[in-house]
Design an enzyme around this catalytic site. Structure first.
Site, PDB file in Angstrom:
ATOM      1  N   TYR A  97       1.002  -1.102   0.061  1.00  0.00           N
ATOM      2  CA  TYR A  97       0.023   0.044   0.049  1.00  0.00           C
ATOM      3  C   TYR A  97       1.052   1.287   0.135  1.00  0.00           C
ATOM      4  O   TYR A  97       1.484   1.587   0.917  1.00  0.00           O
ATOM      5  CB  TYR A  97      -0.955   0.072   1.216  1.00  0.00           C
TER       6      TYR A  97
ATOM      7  N   HIS B  50       0.059 -11.966   0.703  1.00  0.00           N
ATOM      8  CA  HIS B  50      -0.784 -11.132   0.020  1.00  0.00           C
ATOM      9  C   HIS B  50      -1.030 -11.423  -1.525  1.00  0.00           C
ATOM     10  O   HIS B  50      -0.154 -11.367  -2.290  1.00  0.00           O
ATOM     11  CB  HIS B  50      -0.064  -9.701  -0.028  1.00  0.00           C
TER      12      HIS B  50
END
Length: 314
Positions: free
Chosen positions: A55, A119
């Site tokens: 992110y 992820h």
């Protein structure tokens, strides 16, 4: 804010979780507001914070670490991820994920992480995740650096493939328990049989289930976005927010330990918490569901082609 056990991890999480992805795309000078959003979440009883080095390419972890500095470590549950570092960089090797955990610890200003997750596994080699990534994280768990191990992703068969071949404490599934798509409910028992807790994420379908509508980059097919836009217009005409209907539906009916919603502004956090305390408008909900009926439970491909239905999953 209600709290619930996160499966068999020994962790207890708030029913609404703080998705820290927006902290990675703050406007210039917006870091202070992002930090205030985290502090507001804590004040309102949100205890679960989920982030990733992906992110903002480490920006979100850095901002979240600043926000949590000085906060009692026992007051929150902290989760981050490994394996995805940019839109094109995926590395699930044991060496890289071990190094990634150490880097995240530094950015987040802590000596341990309550949950570390692989992820977006659909962009990697699922067998490598099973045979190499998860064992590397379990080794860190034995060292006391990690509390629990999870996987995240979009295609449900890819998550099931990993969970049924390696010990996994949690999964994060996004956009699969919303007003538009409820497929996750049918898979819940399958994950539960393996002792894996399910975290629901993106109940607003990455912005599609809002009056404003989906961002330009949204990957959903045009027909889904069209129906969501119609639902948003319906709510707007009534002076209501589609996001309110969507969030209330997901949290009140999903029966997940926690539901993750992204936020980077304290007012967004206050609004989301307030909505959960308000009664549902059942008539409006039925009308919104009628708008979305043509695209109910429709998904889209994400990740490698071979990971959409690995092992010929039904």
């Amino acid at each position: 804010m209600k709290r619930r056990p996160l499966g068999g991890t020994g962790l207890e999480v708030s029913e609404l979780g703080f998705g820290a992805s927006p902290l990675g795309r703050l406007p210039r000078g917006g870091e202070r507001r992002g930090i205030e959003a985290v502090h507001t979440a804590l004040e309102l009883g949100i205890t679960f914070f989920d982030v990733s080095p992906y992110y903002g390419e480490t920006v979100a972890e850095t901002v979240l670490g600043k926000a949590l500095r000085g906060v009692d470590r026992s007051a929150y549950v902290l989760a981050t991820k490994v394996g995805r570092y940019s839109d094109t960089e995926f590395d699930f090797s044991a060496e890289r994920v071990t190094r990634s955990v150490r880097e995240s610890l530094d950015r987040l200003g802590t000596d341990h992480l309550d949950l570390v997750q692989c992820h977006d596994v659909e962009f990697g080699d699922l067998d490598q995740v099973v045979r190499e990534t998860i064992p590397a994280l379990r080794a860190l768990q034995e060292d006391g650096v990690i509390g629990a191990v999870g996987v995240t992703g979009y295609p449900l068969p890819a998550l099931a493939y990993v969970v049924e071949r390696a010990p996994v404490d949690t999964i994060i599934s996004y956009c699969h328990y919303t007003l538009q798509n409820r497929r996750l409910a049918a898979w819940r028992d399958r994950f539960a049989r393996r002792g894996t807790a399910v975290i629901n994420a993106s109940p607003l379908a990455m912005g599609a289930l809002t009056n404003r509508g989906a961002p330009s980059w949204h990957p959903a097919p045009a027909e889904i976005l069209k129906c969501c836009a119609e639902a948003g217009a319906l709510c707007g005409a009534r002076g209501e927010e589609l996001a309110r209907v969507a969030l209330q539906f997901a949290v009140s009916t999903g029966d997940f330990p926690t539901t993750l919603v992204g936020a980077a502004d304290p007012e967004e956090v206050r609004r989301n918490v307030r909505w959960l305390s308000e009664p549902r408008d059942e008539e409006l909900l039925r009308e919104v569901e009628a708008c979305l009926e043509p695209v109910r439970d429709v998904s889209w491909p994400n990740g490698r082609p071979e990971n959409q239905n690995p092992g010929g999953e039904p």
